[in-house]
Design a protein around this motif. Structure first.
Motif, mmCIF file in Angstrom:
data_model
loop_
_atom_site.group_PDB
_atom_site.id
_atom_site.type_symbol
_atom_site.label_atom_id
_atom_site.label_comp_id
_atom_site.label_asym_id
_atom_site.label_seq_id
_atom_site.Cartn_x
_atom_site.Cartn_y
_atom_site.Cartn_z
ATOM 1 N N PRO A 142 6.971 9.516 4.666
ATOM 2 C CA PRO A 142 5.974 8.624 4.083
ATOM 3 C C PRO A 142 6.529 7.210 3.973
ATOM 4 O O PRO A 142 7.733 7.002 3.766
ATOM 5 C CB PRO A 142 5.721 9.224 2.699
ATOM 6 C CG PRO A 142 6.995 9.939 2.370
ATOM 7 C CD PRO A 142 7.535 10.450 3.670
ATOM 8 N N LYS B 21 -6.244 8.910 8.915
ATOM 9 C CA LYS B 21 -4.867 8.696 8.468
ATOM 10 C C LYS B 21 -4.347 7.310 8.871
ATOM 11 O O LYS B 21 -4.631 6.829 9.969
ATOM 12 C CB LYS B 21 -3.953 9.771 9.051
ATOM 13 C CG LYS B 21 -4.287 11.179 8.572
ATOM 14 C CD LYS B 21 -3.403 12.209 9.249
ATOM 15 C CE LYS B 21 -3.761 13.622 8.796
ATOM 16 N NZ LYS B 21 -2.968 14.649 9.506
ATOM 17 N N GLN B 22 -3.583 6.720 7.975
ATOM 18 C CA GLN B 22 -2.899 5.452 8.249
ATOM 19 C C GLN B 22 -1.482 5.799 8.694
ATOM 20 O O GLN B 22 -0.714 6.386 7.937
ATOM 21 C CB GLN B 22 -2.883 4.571 7.002
ATOM 22 C CG GLN B 22 -4.273 4.204 6.507
ATOM 23 C CD GLN B 22 -4.241 3.414 5.215
ATOM 24 O OE1 GLN B 22 -3.209 2.902 4.809
ATOM 25 N NE2 GLN B 22 -5.383 3.322 4.551
ATOM 26 N N HIS B 23 -1.172 5.438 9.938
ATOM 27 C CA HIS B 23 0.095 5.913 10.501
ATOM 28 C C HIS B 23 0.729 4.867 11.412
ATOM 29 O O HIS B 23 0.032 4.139 12.138
ATOM 30 C CB HIS B 23 -0.141 7.203 11.301
ATOM 31 C CG HIS B 23 1.127 7.903 11.670
ATOM 32 N ND1 HIS B 23 1.836 8.676 10.775
ATOM 33 C CD2 HIS B 23 1.831 7.932 12.834
ATOM 34 C CE1 HIS B 23 2.911 9.162 11.370
ATOM 35 N NE2 HIS B 23 2.945 8.716 12.617
ATOM 36 N N ASP C 8 9.273 5.739 1.729
ATOM 37 C CA ASP C 8 8.835 6.069 0.371
ATOM 38 C C ASP C 8 9.802 7.090 -0.217
ATOM 39 O O ASP C 8 9.721 8.290 0.072
ATOM 40 C CB ASP C 8 7.411 6.614 0.400
ATOM 41 C CG ASP C 8 6.824 6.815 -0.988
ATOM 42 O OD1 ASP C 8 7.580 6.688 -1.978
ATOM 43 O OD2 ASP C 8 5.624 7.105 -1.090
ATOM 44 N N TRP D 144 -0.834 13.256 13.252
ATOM 45 C CA TRP D 144 -0.577 12.194 12.290
ATOM 46 C C TRP D 144 -1.446 10.961 12.534
ATOM 47 O O TRP D 144 -1.701 10.178 11.608
ATOM 48 C CB TRP D 144 0.902 11.813 12.330
ATOM 49 C CG TRP D 144 1.787 12.887 11.793
ATOM 50 C CD1 TRP D 144 2.596 13.750 12.494
ATOM 51 C CD2 TRP D 144 1.928 13.248 10.417
ATOM 52 N NE1 TRP D 144 3.230 14.610 11.646
ATOM 53 C CE2 TRP D 144 2.839 14.336 10.361
ATOM 54 C CE3 TRP D 144 1.377 12.784 9.227
ATOM 55 C CZ2 TRP D 144 3.211 14.938 9.154
ATOM 56 C CZ3 TRP D 144 1.746 13.381 8.028
ATOM 57 C CH2 TRP D 144 2.650 14.440 8.000
ATOM 58 N N THR E 92 0.865 -1.184 0.000
ATOM 59 C CA THR E 92 0.000 0.000 0.000
ATOM 60 C C THR E 92 0.900 1.232 0.000
ATOM 61 O O THR E 92 1.788 1.352 0.843
ATOM 62 C CB THR E 92 -0.899 0.029 1.249
ATOM 63 O OG1 THR E 92 -1.730 -1.132 1.248
ATOM 64 C CG2 THR E 92 -1.774 1.276 1.262
ATOM 65 N N SER E 93 0.690 2.121 -0.924
ATOM 66 C CA SER E 93 1.556 3.303 -1.024
ATOM 67 C C SER E 93 0.726 4.570 -1.138
ATOM 68 O O SER E 93 -0.451 4.532 -1.478
ATOM 69 C CB SER E 93 2.489 3.189 -2.242
ATOM 70 O OG SER E 93 1.735 3.093 -3.440
ATOM 71 N N GLY E 94 1.365 5.679 -0.831
ATOM 72 C CA GLY E 94 0.740 6.984 -0.997
ATOM 73 C C GLY E 94 -0.260 7.347 0.072
ATOM 74 O O GLY E 94 -0.975 8.334 -0.068
ATOM 75 N N GLN E 95 -0.333 6.576 1.163
ATOM 76 C CA GLN E 95 -1.348 6.847 2.171
ATOM 77 C C GLN E 95 -0.793 6.955 3.586
ATOM 78 O O GLN E 95 -1.405 7.604 4.429
ATOM 79 C CB GLN E 95 -2.397 5.729 2.156
ATOM 80 C CG GLN E 95 -3.113 5.554 0.830
ATOM 81 C CD GLN E 95 -4.136 4.432 0.880
ATOM 82 O OE1 GLN E 95 -4.828 4.257 1.870
ATOM 83 N NE2 GLN E 95 -4.225 3.660 -0.182
ATOM 84 N N ALA E 96 0.321 6.305 3.884
ATOM 85 C CA ALA E 96 0.771 6.167 5.266
ATOM 86 C C ALA E 96 2.059 6.931 5.535
ATOM 87 O O ALA E 96 2.858 7.203 4.625
ATOM 88 C CB ALA E 96 0.975 4.698 5.598
ATOM 89 N N HIS E 97 2.252 7.275 6.817
ATOM 90 C CA HIS E 97 3.470 7.939 7.279
ATOM 91 C C HIS E 97 3.957 7.256 8.550
ATOM 92 O O HIS E 97 3.245 6.466 9.164
ATOM 93 C CB HIS E 97 3.214 9.431 7.545
ATOM 94 C CG HIS E 97 3.007 10.249 6.320
ATOM 95 N ND1 HIS E 97 1.831 10.224 5.611
ATOM 96 C CD2 HIS E 97 3.850 11.109 5.661
ATOM 97 C CE1 HIS E 97 1.935 11.039 4.559
ATOM 98 N NE2 HIS E 97 3.144 11.584 4.567
#
Length: 259
Positions: free
Chosen positions: A151, A129-131, A94, A124, A35-40
């Protein structure tokens, strides 16, 4: 001769089907796609990870329960009200969104052991948010500390554990409270049942984190106990008579491995 050949072919088909089924069973939990572009990710606690001990999953001392410092507190979007406790995630910095990624862009696998609450510094961990709020040693395996937040891409992966899942029995004869740790495979127990040697299976209720309670039968002390755990991938693992008749409160018993 034709009939003999057809019988051989049928036997071969059965054998192939059996081997395929065995392979699928042995393969166990396979995890999920990236999964990319969503989590930090951020970090909490110091370099010795002392500030990450305990937490909302109930695992207590993460050294003695085998989780160490490769751990994470999850935001509400991932924590699932505690049902994700014990799940394992592979993370990478990322590189498309951060200049702080370490050379070679290594990955790490962390276990969910805590909850990062709403309103934490920087927001965050706020919904949706996915963190991942990582233990400091885990953070520095992915990125330079000066980044503070970066990210990540991530995926669910199988939890690799030595030995079977462990059941720590707490409470009293009228209130059985069981902590489940060291769960391989999917890692996160969704349902737990307990059985005395003279009873059927009793459904336990999740108290918090991976603490499960049962209050329906005060005669369980003095009986050997079995546990049936259902994981998030639907796999069911039964640990028969893993706690002997003379089990006591505050003791830990090892059951069957999950794959």
């Amino acid at each position: 001769m034709a009939m003999a050949n057809s019988r051989v072919a049928a036997l071969l088909l059965v054998l192939v089907a059996s081997l395929t089924l065995a392979a699928s069973v042995q393969a166990g939990y396979v995890g999920s796609d990236w999964t990319s572009g969503q989590a930090h990710a951020t970090y909490y606690g110091g370099a010795d990870a002392a500030g990450t001990q305990g937490g909302a999953c109930g695992f207590g001392n993460l050294w003695s329960t085998g989780y160490g410092t490769d751990t994470a507190a999850l935001s509400a979007a991932l924590f699932n009200s505690g049902l994700s406790c014990g799940a394992c995630y592979e993370l990478k910095c990322d590189t498309a969104g951060s200049k702080y990624c370490l050379p070679g862009n290594p990955s790490i696998t962390v276990t969910a052991t805590n909850y990062c609450p709403q309103g934490s510094e920087g927001g965050w961990c706020d919904t949706p948010k996915q963190h991942f709020d990582l233990a400091h040693p885990a953070f520095t395996k992915l990125a330079h500390e000066g980044g503070g937040v970066f990210p990540v891409v991530y995926r669910r992966v199988p939890c690799a554990k030595q030995g079977g899942m462990r059941f720590q029995i707490n409470g009293n004869p009228w209130f059985l409270l069981v902590l489940v740790t060291n769960v391989g495979g999917a890692g996160d127990v969704q349902q737990l049942q307990v059985k005395g040697e003279r009873t059927g299976w009793y459904q336990m209720v999740r108290n918090w984190g991976q603490m499960w309670q049962f209050t329906g039968d005060h005669t369980l002390p003095g009986q050997a106990l079995s546990f049936r755990a259902t994981l998030s991938d639907g796999s069911v693992v039964e640990s028969w008579n893993c706690a002997p008749k003379n089990w006591g409160f505050q003791q830990v018993f090892e059951g069957t491995p999950a794959h």
